[in-house]
Write a protein that holds these residues in place. Structure first.
Motif, PDB file in Angstrom:
ATOM      1  N   ARG A  62      -3.873 -45.826 -13.967  1.00  0.00           N
ATOM      2  CA  ARG A  62      -2.317 -46.550 -13.965  1.00  0.00           C
ATOM      3  C   ARG A  62      -1.433 -46.499 -14.558  1.00  0.00           C
ATOM      4  O   ARG A  62      -1.626 -46.706 -16.132  1.00  0.00           O
ATOM      5  N   PHE A  63      -0.484 -47.310 -14.455  1.00  0.00           N
ATOM      6  CA  PHE A  63       0.941 -47.388 -15.579  1.00  0.00           C
ATOM      7  C   PHE A  63       0.504 -48.677 -15.268  1.00  0.00           C
ATOM      8  O   PHE A  63      -0.092 -49.837 -15.042  1.00  0.00           O
ATOM      9  N   VAL A  64       0.540 -48.543 -17.429  1.00  0.00           N
ATOM     10  CA  VAL A  64       1.110 -49.571 -17.800  1.00  0.00           C
ATOM     11  C   VAL A  64       2.479 -50.690 -18.343  1.00  0.00           C
ATOM     12  O   VAL A  64       2.184 -51.850 -18.629  1.00  0.00           O
ATOM     13  N   SER A  65       2.983 -50.248 -17.744  1.00  0.00           N
ATOM     14  CA  SER A  65       4.634 -50.371 -17.320  1.00  0.00           C
ATOM     15  C   SER A  65       5.448 -50.348 -16.814  1.00  0.00           C
ATOM     16  O   SER A  65       5.253 -49.290 -15.668  1.00  0.00           O
ATOM     17  N   ALA A  66       6.517 -51.281 -16.483  1.00  0.00           N
ATOM     18  CA  ALA A  66       7.260 -51.040 -15.322  1.00  0.00           C
ATOM     19  C   ALA A  66       7.967 -49.846 -15.312  1.00  0.00           C
ATOM     20  O   ALA A  66       8.921 -49.084 -14.700  1.00  0.00           O
ATOM     21  N   ARG A  67       8.799 -49.358 -16.944  1.00  0.00           N
ATOM     22  CA  ARG A  67       9.374 -48.317 -17.450  1.00  0.00           C
ATOM     23  C   ARG A  67       8.778 -46.929 -17.192  1.00  0.00           C
ATOM     24  O   ARG A  67       9.277 -45.486 -16.551  1.00  0.00           O
ATOM     25  N   GLN A  68       7.032 -47.152 -17.434  1.00  0.00           N
ATOM     26  CA  GLN A  68       6.142 -45.990 -17.353  1.00  0.00           C
ATOM     27  C   GLN A  68       6.728 -45.676 -15.998  1.00  0.00           C
ATOM     28  O   GLN A  68       6.777 -44.315 -15.443  1.00  0.00           O
ATOM     29  N   CYS A 104      -8.354 -60.363 -16.201  1.00  0.00           N
ATOM     30  CA  CYS A 104      -7.668 -60.464 -17.500  1.00  0.00           C
ATOM     31  C   CYS A 104      -5.838 -60.156 -16.717  1.00  0.00           C
ATOM     32  O   CYS A 104      -6.175 -59.546 -17.310  1.00  0.00           O
ATOM     33  N   PRO A 105      -5.021 -60.938 -16.661  1.00  0.00           N
ATOM     34  CA  PRO A 105      -4.181 -59.942 -15.208  1.00  0.00           C
ATOM     35  C   PRO A 105      -2.990 -59.953 -16.576  1.00  0.00           C
ATOM     36  O   PRO A 105      -3.142 -60.457 -17.643  1.00  0.00           O
ATOM     37  N   THR A 106      -2.415 -58.705 -16.427  1.00  0.00           N
ATOM     38  CA  THR A 106      -1.337 -58.136 -17.622  1.00  0.00           C
ATOM     39  C   THR A 106      -0.219 -57.580 -16.453  1.00  0.00           C
ATOM     40  O   THR A 106      -0.291 -57.814 -14.955  1.00  0.00           O
ATOM     41  N   PRO A 107       0.968 -57.182 -16.969  1.00  0.00           N
ATOM     42  CA  PRO A 107       1.913 -56.152 -15.935  1.00  0.00           C
ATOM     43  C   PRO A 107       1.493 -55.834 -14.767  1.00  0.00           C
ATOM     44  O   PRO A 107       1.561 -55.022 -14.267  1.00  0.00           O
ATOM     45  N   GLY A 108      -0.453 -55.004 -15.731  1.00  0.00           N
ATOM     46  CA  GLY A 108       0.045 -54.071 -14.796  1.00  0.00           C
ATOM     47  C   GLY A 108      -0.778 -54.460 -13.246  1.00  0.00           C
ATOM     48  O   GLY A 108      -0.932 -53.759 -12.490  1.00  0.00           O
ATOM     49  N   PHE A 109      -1.198 -55.450 -13.230  1.00  0.00           N
ATOM     50  CA  PHE A 109      -1.381 -56.631 -11.611  1.00  0.00           C
ATOM     51  C   PHE A 109      -0.419 -56.365 -11.061  1.00  0.00           C
ATOM     52  O   PHE A 109      -0.364 -55.704  -9.314  1.00  0.00           O
ATOM     53  N   ASP A 110       1.357 -56.648 -11.649  1.00  0.00           N
ATOM     54  CA  ASP A 110       2.633 -56.454 -10.542  1.00  0.00           C
ATOM     55  C   ASP A 110       2.043 -54.881 -10.203  1.00  0.00           C
ATOM     56  O   ASP A 110       3.120 -54.759  -8.976  1.00  0.00           O
ATOM     57  N   LEU A 111       2.434 -54.340 -11.020  1.00  0.00           N
ATOM     58  CA  LEU A 111       2.767 -52.425 -10.683  1.00  0.00           C
ATOM     59  C   LEU A 111       1.738 -51.624  -9.589  1.00  0.00           C
ATOM     60  O   LEU A 111       2.160 -51.457  -9.026  1.00  0.00           O
TER      61      LEU A 111
END
Length: 711
Positions: A351-357, A302-309
């Protein structure tokens, strides 16, 4: 007004861009859908206002000059290949079915007709191929998960472009995605110029450069700044409900961009063949295995922005680890901790949950790296996760010796004084009061109001020195054990119980979670000092103080460690550097005077030299302190002089000068008594009979006192 849910307040200008978020408004059919895009949620609040400072500030710390050239004869971009396209990327341009595949060990055909629809294909000579009667293909730049990328000449625009073939599942949704993709506008994202139904193909900006990699002459902050730029691009994508799904070095082009100030080292994210919407259900079907989360990982299902991070974390790990392996170098240990968190497969929830974090911590790591030469840039800025800290925790260095030290001093036969230690490590209670309160983490999962209240109660109990109640309140908060807030309060509770070892373990957990923050390193330095681990304390204090002297507690701690190690000159130098911070100017100046002359005793701690004492005299002359502090500092200098020249008379006079500043009569009496005991010994001289007039026994004493104190 802007209709984007994450803006909703900006006016639209004449070029159809929002004046607040600098983006185009959403099309009417996408505006409603975008409401479902996950937004960062508020996290744990403990009575301190949540902040969201600029997470990209690390870019301002890095020189933007062009990076080293890959080689004197190497072109900026590898020339397109004229070889046949690899079999795994041969798909029919009309129906998207696999074509030209080998069977039974025999290679596949490079040209022929599609068995499914009869469309002609020719992968043997990409040069000479024209797509949509407009794009003359000059060669194959590479092959991605969904097909080939061609370098082509656009007849209409008279420029080179990249044609990205879209195959397999993406071909089914290409028409639905094209409006969103064409609308992307970001400095670190390759510009998508158009969409062609034939294929279908995306038409992208051609960026002449090389895949992201470290080359000779690169400094770590340069590569990390490129990581921040890619995080900005991902933040831009994620805010629009999109996932890139294939972040890797080959899809990050490093190039030189001309600007009015000269050539600039830049990167752009390319290859959007695998892009998908966040709200799309089902696992990701196209990705690069080496950079994607492992099988069974929640992001695969279930991909979220965390996949890219995660993919970016692996990318930075690959780019940096081959060159910067010395974890003792400034910021490198923090970098390793950052990448370990970003790519943690055993505990994916860390792991990080957002690019800003991610960007906030990466910028913090850059700040630590550039504090060392040759950049030597020190930056003071508010923390994203911790409140301000004003208490210097100087351990007694920043003030004159307390009067009680002189009152209780005991002279020996040679007039050397036995006194209390001139300074001490800050006690645990003072450390608890001084360490800043955590702020609400804007990227942490939302929590109930009961959790916020429980954390506030835990903090209040710690201030009242009630660790048991604080521990019960923390348990009631319901935070998971791995959360950095839980570890932070556990460390404070351990300190309240004077268990520095357990506190160190807890604060280490905090540091591994937020390695870009300096406060956890400061807490570790204080715990190491309490345990007598001078080497660890020096390392933590030095990292914090070198990064920003604004955290004065680190500077005072480093000065204490230097003096305890017998390095008086370095201790004084640290105090002088700290005195440049206006907030701690006076305390640091006092510390510089005291560090110059205070004796510790033992062969490892030599007595102050003549230069040390002269430096202290000069420093005292420039100090603006009250008379009591001046007298106490002068007494300390005179005692250092006494250890060198054994002049008891000057030392006794300096002690006597303390008397008028005593707060009670018993203290005054004790100081005068001490001064009298420090007087030089009385020496009697008997008058000679020859040439002298001598006194009769009735005439009085037969000798005279040689001391000026004879009364």
């Amino acid at each position: 007004m802007c209709n984007r849910p994450d803006c909703g307040r900006g006016e639209i200008d004449g070029q159809n861009f929002c004046g607040a978020c600098d983006r185009e408004p959403l099309a009417q059919d996408h505006a409603t859908a975008a409401v479902a895009v996950p937004q960062p949620v508020r996290g744990v609040g403990i009575g301190v206002t949540s902040v969201r400072p600029d997470p990209w500030y690390g870019l301002g710390l890095v020189d933007s000059a062009p990076g080293p050239s890959p080689g004197p004869d190497a072109p900026d971009l590898p020339p397109p290949s004229a070889d046949p396209l690899a079999e795994e990327h041969r798909y029919c341009a009309a129906c998207g079915q696999p074509v030209g595949r080998g069977r039974d060990g025999a290679p596949g055909r490079t040209e022929g007709y599609c068995a499914a629809c009869g469309h002609w294909f020719d992968f043997a000579r990409p040069h000479g191929l024209t797509i949509a009667d407009r794009y003359d293909v000059e060669g194959v730049l590479g092959s991605g998960a969904f097909g080939a990328a061609y370098l082509a000449h656009d007849r209409n625009l008279a420029t080179h472009v990249v044609l990205k073939a879209l195959n397999r599942s993406v071909a089914k949704t290409a028409l639905h995605e094209r409006d969103v993709l064409i609308g992307l506008r970001h400095d670190s994202i390759v510009r998508i110029l158009g969409f062609e139904d034939e294929g279908p193909h995306l038409v992208l900006e051609y960026v002449p450069g090389v895949p992201l990699a470290a080359v000779d002459g690169d400094r770590p902050e340069t590569l990390l700044a490129h990581g921040v730029r890619i995080l900005q691009a991902l933040d831009y994508l994620h805010a629009r409900g999109l996932l890139h799904c294939d972040v890797k070095p080959l899809n990050i082009v490093r190039f030189r961009e001309q600007s009015p100030s000269g050539a600039q080292d830049r990167v752009r994210l390319i290859d959007f063949g695998a892009v998908r919407r966040q709200r799309e259900e089902g696992p990701i079907v196209a990705y690069t295995t080496a950079y994607a989360p492992p099988p069974g990982d929640p992001e695969r299902l279930c991909p979220t922005p965390g996949f890219d991070l995660y993919c970016l974390g692996v990318t930075l790990l690959e780019v940096c680890r081959a060159r910067w392996t010395d974890r003792s170098a400034p910021g490198i240990d923090s970098l390793n901790l950052l990448l370990e968190r970003a790519t943690d497969t055993e505990r994916p929830w860390r792991r990080f949950v957002s690019a800003r974090q991610f960007g906030e911590q990466l910028s913090g790591v850059i700040r630590q790296v550039v504090a060392a030469p040759p950049a030597s840039r020190q930056v003071a800025r508010p923390s994203a996760l911790f409140g301000s800290m004003t208490e210097p925790l100087h351990g007694g260095l920043g003030a004159a010796r307390p009067m009680d030290h002189w009152v209780r001093a005991r002279p020996g036969e040679d007039a050397t004084l036995t006194m209390q230690a001139p300074f001490a490590s800050p006690p645990p209670g003072d450390i608890i009061d001084a360490l800043p309160a955590p702020l609400s983490d804007p990227d942490a999962p939302d929590v109930a109001g009961s959790t916020r209240r429980a954390l506030a109660e835990s903090r209040s109990a710690l201030r009242k020195r009630s660790p048991d109640f604080a521990e019960r309140a923390l348990a009631a908060a319901g935070l998971p054990d791995w959360h950095w807030l839980h570890a932070w309060y556990s460390g404070l509770i351990a300190l309240a119980r004077e268990d520095a070892r357990s506190a160190t373990s807890a604060f280490t957990t905090v540091r591994t979670s937020v390695p870009g923050e300096l406060v956890p390193q400061l807490a570790l330095g204080l715990c190491a000092e309490l345990q007598g681990d001078l080497a660890a304390a020096r390392s933590h204090y030095g990292a914090v103080f070198d990064t920003t002297p604004a955290l004065g507690a680190a500077g005072f701690g480093l000065a204490r460690i230097h003096l305890l190690a017998g390095e008086r000159t370095r201790a004084v130098g640290t105090a002088v550097r700290l005195a440049q911070e206006f907030r701690y100017e006076r305390e640091a100046q006092v510390a510089a005077v005291r560090l110059s002359v205070m004796p510790l005793g033992g062969p490892a701690h030599p007595a102050p030299t003549v230069d040390d004492r002269e430096r202290a005299e000069a420093g005292l002359a420039d100090l603006d302190v009250d008379r009591a502090a001046e007298a106490a500092l002068r007494a300390e200098i005179r005692y250092a002089d006494f250890l060198h020249d054994r002049d008891r008379e000057r030392l006794s006079y300096a002690i006597r000068e303390l008397g008028p500043h005593a707060s009670t009569e018993p203290e005054y009496v004790a100081l005068v008594d001490l001064a009298n005991r420090l007087r030089p010994p009385l020496r009697w001289r008997r008058a000679g009979r020859r040439g002298g007039t001598g006194r009769s026994r009735r005439g009085g004493a037969a000798g005279t006192l040689s001391s000026r104190y004879a009364e």
